[in-house]
Design a protein around this motif. Sequence first.
Motif, PDB file in Angstrom:
ATOM      1  N   LEU A 138       0.829  -1.203   0.000  1.00 64.40           N
ATOM      2  CA  LEU A 138       0.000   0.000   0.000  1.00 64.40           C
ATOM      3  C   LEU A 138       0.868   1.259   0.000  1.00 64.40           C
ATOM      4  O   LEU A 138       0.543   2.248  -0.673  1.00 64.40           O
ATOM      5  CB  LEU A 138      -0.926  -0.006   1.213  1.00 64.40           C
ATOM      6  CG  LEU A 138      -2.057  -1.039   1.199  1.00 64.40           C
ATOM      7  CD1 LEU A 138      -2.812  -1.018   2.520  1.00 64.40           C
ATOM      8  CD2 LEU A 138      -3.008  -0.766   0.040  1.00 64.40           C
ATOM      9  N   ARG A 139       1.966   1.219   0.735  1.00 63.76           N
ATOM     10  CA  ARG A 139       2.865   2.360   0.781  1.00 63.76           C
ATOM     11  C   ARG A 139       3.497   2.601  -0.597  1.00 63.76           C
ATOM     12  O   ARG A 139       3.622   3.738  -1.042  1.00 63.76           O
ATOM     13  CB  ARG A 139       3.948   2.140   1.836  1.00 63.76           C
ATOM     14  CG  ARG A 139       4.852   3.375   2.036  1.00 63.76           C
ATOM     15  CD  ARG A 139       5.948   3.118   3.061  1.00 63.76           C
ATOM     16  NE  ARG A 139       5.387   2.861   4.379  1.00 63.76           N
ATOM     17  CZ  ARG A 139       5.471   1.700   5.017  1.00 63.76           C
ATOM     18  NH1 ARG A 139       6.093   0.674   4.450  1.00 63.76           N
ATOM     19  NH2 ARG A 139       4.957   1.546   6.214  1.00 63.76           N
ATOM     20  N   GLU A 140       3.866   1.544  -1.260  1.00 65.82           N
ATOM     21  CA  GLU A 140       4.450   1.672  -2.599  1.00 65.82           C
ATOM     22  C   GLU A 140       3.455   2.268  -3.584  1.00 65.82           C
ATOM     23  O   GLU A 140       3.816   3.135  -4.396  1.00 65.82           O
ATOM     24  CB  GLU A 140       4.913   0.296  -3.096  1.00 65.82           C
ATOM     25  CG  GLU A 140       6.127  -0.256  -2.362  1.00 65.82           C
ATOM     26  CD  GLU A 140       6.468  -1.663  -2.805  1.00 65.82           C
ATOM     27  OE1 GLU A 140       5.720  -2.203  -3.658  1.00 65.82           O
ATOM     28  OE2 GLU A 140       7.464  -2.222  -2.314  1.00 65.82           O
ATOM     29  N   GLN A 141       2.202   1.803  -3.515  1.00 73.03           N
ATOM     30  CA  GLN A 141       1.184   2.334  -4.413  1.00 73.03           C
ATOM     31  C   GLN A 141       0.896   3.808  -4.118  1.00 73.03           C
ATOM     32  O   GLN A 141       0.649   4.597  -5.033  1.00 73.03           O
ATOM     33  CB  GLN A 141      -0.114   1.513  -4.299  1.00 73.03           C
ATOM     34  CG  GLN A 141       0.030   0.064  -4.733  1.00 73.03           C
ATOM     35  CD  GLN A 141       0.597  -0.072  -6.134  1.00 73.03           C
ATOM     36  OE1 GLN A 141       0.105   0.528  -7.087  1.00 73.03           O
ATOM     37  NE2 GLN A 141       1.652  -0.869  -6.278  1.00 73.03           N
ATOM     38  N   TRP A 142       0.942   4.165  -2.846  1.00 76.47           N
ATOM     39  CA  TRP A 142       0.738   5.562  -2.464  1.00 76.47           C
ATOM     40  C   TRP A 142       1.851   6.438  -3.028  1.00 76.47           C
ATOM     41  O   TRP A 142       1.594   7.532  -3.533  1.00 76.47           O
ATOM     42  CB  TRP A 142       0.680   5.671  -0.946  1.00 76.47           C
ATOM     43  CG  TRP A 142       0.571   7.082  -0.422  1.00 76.47           C
ATOM     44  CD1 TRP A 142       1.503   7.766   0.290  1.00 76.47           C
ATOM     45  CD2 TRP A 142      -0.532   7.979  -0.593  1.00 76.47           C
ATOM     46  NE1 TRP A 142       1.058   9.018   0.590  1.00 76.47           N
ATOM     47  CE2 TRP A 142      -0.194   9.190   0.066  1.00 76.47           C
ATOM     48  CE3 TRP A 142      -1.766   7.876  -1.225  1.00 76.47           C
ATOM     49  CZ2 TRP A 142      -1.046  10.285   0.099  1.00 76.47           C
ATOM     50  CZ3 TRP A 142      -2.626   8.972  -1.193  1.00 76.47           C
ATOM     51  CH2 TRP A 142      -2.264  10.155  -0.538  1.00 76.47           C
ATOM     52  N   HIS A 143       3.074   5.940  -2.982  1.00 78.51           N
ATOM     53  CA  HIS A 143       4.196   6.680  -3.553  1.00 78.51           C
ATOM     54  C   HIS A 143       4.045   6.834  -5.064  1.00 78.51           C
ATOM     55  O   HIS A 143       4.362   7.894  -5.623  1.00 78.51           O
ATOM     56  CB  HIS A 143       5.516   5.971  -3.230  1.00 78.51           C
ATOM     57  CG  HIS A 143       5.919   6.060  -1.799  1.00 78.51           C
ATOM     58  ND1 HIS A 143       6.733   5.126  -1.175  1.00 78.51           N
ATOM     59  CD2 HIS A 143       5.600   6.971  -0.830  1.00 78.51           C
ATOM     60  CE1 HIS A 143       6.904   5.473   0.094  1.00 78.51           C
ATOM     61  NE2 HIS A 143       6.228   6.581   0.325  1.00 78.51           N
ATOM     62  N   LEU A 144       3.545   5.806  -5.730  1.00 73.86           N
ATOM     63  CA  LEU A 144       3.332   5.880  -7.184  1.00 73.86           C
ATOM     64  C   LEU A 144       2.257   6.914  -7.519  1.00 73.86           C
ATOM     65  O   LEU A 144       2.390   7.667  -8.484  1.00 73.86           O
ATOM     66  CB  LEU A 144       2.935   4.509  -7.728  1.00 73.86           C
ATOM     67  CG  LEU A 144       4.005   3.419  -7.700  1.00 73.86           C
ATOM     68  CD1 LEU A 144       3.442   2.108  -8.227  1.00 73.86           C
ATOM     69  CD2 LEU A 144       5.229   3.833  -8.516  1.00 73.86           C
ATOM     70  N   LEU A 145       1.200   6.937  -6.705  1.00 73.00           N
ATOM     71  CA  LEU A 145       0.138   7.920  -6.933  1.00 73.00           C
ATOM     72  C   LEU A 145       0.667   9.335  -6.727  1.00 73.00           C
ATOM     73  O   LEU A 145       0.383  10.245  -7.526  1.00 73.00           O
ATOM     74  CB  LEU A 145      -1.032   7.648  -5.984  1.00 73.00           C
ATOM     75  CG  LEU A 145      -2.183   8.663  -6.015  1.00 73.00           C
ATOM     76  CD1 LEU A 145      -2.778   8.760  -7.412  1.00 73.00           C
ATOM     77  CD2 LEU A 145      -3.254   8.289  -4.991  1.00 73.00           C
ATOM     78  N   LEU A 146       1.440   9.541  -5.657  1.00 71.99           N
ATOM     79  CA  LEU A 146       2.020  10.863  -5.411  1.00 71.99           C
ATOM     80  C   LEU A 146       2.954  11.276  -6.538  1.00 71.99           C
ATOM     81  O   LEU A 146       2.995  12.448  -6.943  1.00 71.99           O
ATOM     82  CB  LEU A 146       2.781  10.862  -4.083  1.00 71.99           C
ATOM     83  CG  LEU A 146       1.951  10.753  -2.802  1.00 71.99           C
ATOM     84  CD1 LEU A 146       2.860  10.753  -1.585  1.00 71.99           C
ATOM     85  CD2 LEU A 146       0.936  11.892  -2.712  1.00 71.99           C
ATOM     86  N   LEU A 147       3.696  10.321  -7.078  1.00 78.17           N
ATOM     87  CA  LEU A 147       4.595  10.607  -8.183  1.00 78.17           C
ATOM     88  C   LEU A 147       3.813  11.036  -9.419  1.00 78.17           C
ATOM     89  O   LEU A 147       4.194  11.995 -10.107  1.00 78.17           O
ATOM     90  CB  LEU A 147       5.444   9.373  -8.500  1.00 78.17           C
ATOM     91  CG  LEU A 147       6.441   9.494  -9.661  1.00 78.17           C
ATOM     92  CD1 LEU A 147       7.402  10.652  -9.434  1.00 78.17           C
ATOM     93  CD2 LEU A 147       7.193   8.183  -9.841  1.00 78.17           C
ATOM     94  N   ALA A 148       2.714  10.344  -9.693  1.00 76.22           N
ATOM     95  CA  ALA A 148       1.869  10.712 -10.830  1.00 76.22           C
ATOM     96  C   ALA A 148       1.287  12.112 -10.646  1.00 76.22           C
ATOM     97  O   ALA A 148       1.247  12.919 -11.587  1.00 76.22           O
ATOM     98  CB  ALA A 148       0.749   9.686 -11.000  1.00 76.22           C
TER      99      ALA A 148
END
Length: 275
Positions: free
Chosen positions: A8-18
């Motif tokens: 979940l943390r990794e996906q959150w980082h990907l969303l923030l990056l986008a």
Amino acid sequence: MSLKRETLREQWHLLLLAISFFSRIPVELKVDVTENMLNQASRYFAVVGVLIGACSALAFYLSASILPIELALLIAMFSSVLLTGAFHEDGWADVWDGFGGGWTVENKLNIMKDSRLGTYGAAALFFILMIKYQALLALIQQNITHTALLNESMLSESLSMLSILVLGHGLSRVLATSLITDMPYVSEDATSKVKPLAQSLSSNSYLILLSTGGLVIAFTLSFSIAWKLVAILLLTRWCLKRWFTKQLGGYTGDCLGAAQQLSEVVIYLVLLSLT
């Protein structure tokens, strides 16, 4: 449990990056950005579109409560440009400058990376914004008539605009991002001012991207309109792919921006013709 939390943390980082790449919304990334992260973040490009559309609809609702509808719409459009830094509009103008003024692929790429705006780009930008404004205004006027007939409130009208703008911004980014899956990236030199965020799209990322688009459609359109819109967008994608391939042999970041702008307008025109 720890593995799930890490995912979940990794996906959150990907969303923030986008969000950080495709908007001016300030986000704090506490991880080192890698090429693989850049590619994986493409799965959330449509989510960024939904966020931009929702913010634009909020600007419309707040403005329409004290200003004429026409001015409220302009403010809503301006808010989306501010939120994205005119990222996609810049790509649209650059594509027309490059394709209109260049004779070879190298010429076109050189023109597209030039920060100056040419005649082709200026004219194309004017017309795309005018068509977008007129299409949205006509949709608003349809909603006003519908609201008056059913004695609905201004909030109901604004909720309709929320659906329209979320659909337009979200679904157009699905189409633009999908071009990465089956088109080669045309390399530009190191001085290029615009590069795409991702140059590849994994199966999982593509599935998440399409699922986001499907959810947006499911929550905003009836089936009778949805399948017609999807069919027209598939045709639009095919035309864009042929156009970019003929001109460059692939895509650049500017091409993706142009695809987003054109498909957004197509969505509004289709809604206008079917409703």
